[in-house]
Design a protein around this motif. Structure first.
Motif, PDB file in Angstrom:
ATOM      1  N   TYR A  27       1.973   2.267  -3.202  1.00 47.30           N
ATOM      2  CA  TYR A  27       0.388   2.992  -4.399  1.00 47.30           C
ATOM      3  C   TYR A  27       0.286   4.077  -4.144  1.00 47.30           C
ATOM      4  O   TYR A  27       0.667   4.646  -4.553  1.00 47.30           O
ATOM      5  CB  TYR A  27      -0.309   1.430  -4.244  1.00 47.30           C
ATOM      6  CG  TYR A  27      -0.558   0.581  -4.976  1.00 47.30           C
ATOM      7  CD1 TYR A  27      -0.104   0.639  -6.484  1.00 47.30           C
ATOM      8  CD2 TYR A  27      -0.638  -0.630  -4.286  1.00 47.30           C
ATOM      9  CE1 TYR A  27       0.184  -0.524  -6.474  1.00 47.30           C
ATOM     10  CE2 TYR A  27      -0.376  -1.308  -4.748  1.00 47.30           C
ATOM     11  CZ  TYR A  27      -0.680  -2.230  -6.559  1.00 47.30           C
ATOM     12  OH  TYR A  27      -0.798  -3.046  -7.027  1.00 47.30           O
ATOM     13  N   LEU A  28       1.158   4.355  -2.465  1.00 46.68           N
ATOM     14  CA  LEU A  28       0.954   6.044  -1.865  1.00 46.68           C
ATOM     15  C   LEU A  28       1.613   6.796  -3.136  1.00 46.68           C
ATOM     16  O   LEU A  28       2.160   7.797  -3.530  1.00 46.68           O
ATOM     17  CB  LEU A  28       0.754   5.815  -0.838  1.00 46.68           C
ATOM     18  CG  LEU A  28       0.607   7.267   0.188  1.00 46.68           C
ATOM     19  CD1 LEU A  28      -0.693   8.263  -0.920  1.00 46.68           C
ATOM     20  CD2 LEU A  28       0.676   7.244   1.665  1.00 46.68           C
ATOM     21  N   ILE A  29       3.510   5.989  -2.866  1.00 38.09           N
ATOM     22  CA  ILE A  29       3.953   7.005  -3.327  1.00 38.09           C
ATOM     23  C   ILE A  29       4.258   7.467  -4.528  1.00 38.09           C
ATOM     24  O   ILE A  29       4.140   8.610  -5.097  1.00 38.09           O
ATOM     25  CB  ILE A  29       5.741   6.224  -3.059  1.00 38.09           C
ATOM     26  CG1 ILE A  29       5.546   5.892  -1.651  1.00 38.09           C
ATOM     27  CG2 ILE A  29       6.823   7.071  -3.398  1.00 38.09           C
ATOM     28  CD1 ILE A  29       6.689   5.305  -0.364  1.00 38.09           C
ATOM     29  N   GLY A  33       0.887  -1.113  -0.185  1.00 45.24           N
ATOM     30  CA  GLY A  33      -0.027   0.090  -0.462  1.00 45.24           C
ATOM     31  C   GLY A  33       1.316   1.743  -0.329  1.00 45.24           C
ATOM     32  O   GLY A  33       0.445   2.212  -0.540  1.00 45.24           O
ATOM     33  N   ARG A  34       2.182   1.123   1.014  1.00 46.71           N
ATOM     34  CA  ARG A  34       3.204   2.109   0.933  1.00 46.71           C
ATOM     35  C   ARG A  34       3.472   2.674  -0.657  1.00 46.71           C
ATOM     36  O   ARG A  34       3.649   3.271  -0.943  1.00 46.71           O
ATOM     37  CB  ARG A  34       3.762   2.385   1.968  1.00 46.71           C
ATOM     38  CG  ARG A  34       3.643   1.919   3.410  1.00 46.71           C
ATOM     39  CD  ARG A  34       5.212   1.976   3.772  1.00 46.71           C
ATOM     40  NE  ARG A  34       4.535   1.793   5.885  1.00 46.71           N
ATOM     41  CZ  ARG A  34       5.278   1.897   6.401  1.00 46.71           C
ATOM     42  NH1 ARG A  34       6.428   0.879   5.827  1.00 46.71           N
ATOM     43  NH2 ARG A  34       3.984   1.789   7.481  1.00 46.71           N
TER      44      ARG A  34
END
Length: 111
Positions: A5-7, A2-3
């Motif tokens: 994708y956020l980045i 998830g991190r």
């Protein structure tokens, strides 16, 4: 995961924002002119010849447009006037000029 994708999302948003500086602040006014914006680029390239010199001249002109420094024709200036000073900050103006350079540069594109 998830991190990651956020980045990636943050990077894409920032890239899009940079392109919007040029699209939002340069294109609308130039669309009103009978001469396309790429013609101005080639005039700058002919006169100043290098990336550094073109960008410096564009920056100087956009911060303080004068008839003497303009590369637009006398007729174009008489009909549409001299462009106003840009209201962009330092960083935004440099980003817009960089995008403009990348969009129209001929170096590395001629075969």
């Amino acid at each position: 995961m998830g991190r990651l994708y956020l980045i990636l999302l943050i990077i894409l948003i920032n890239l899009n924002a940079d392109n919007n500086v040029y699209e939002k602040n340069c294109i609308p006014c130039h669309k009103k002119l009978p001469v396309s914006i790429d013609k101005f680029f080639f005039n700058y390239l002919l006169k100043y010849s290098s990336e550094r010199r073109v960008k410096e001249a564009l920056y100087k002109f956009l911060k303080n447009p004068t008839k003497k420094e303009s590369l637009a024709s006398e007729e174009l200036i008489n009909q549409y006037g001299l462009m106003p000073k840009v209201q962009l900050g330092e960083i935004e103006l440099h980003k817009a000029i960089d995008i403009y350079w990348e969009k129209y540069k001929v170096f590395g594109k001629i075969k």
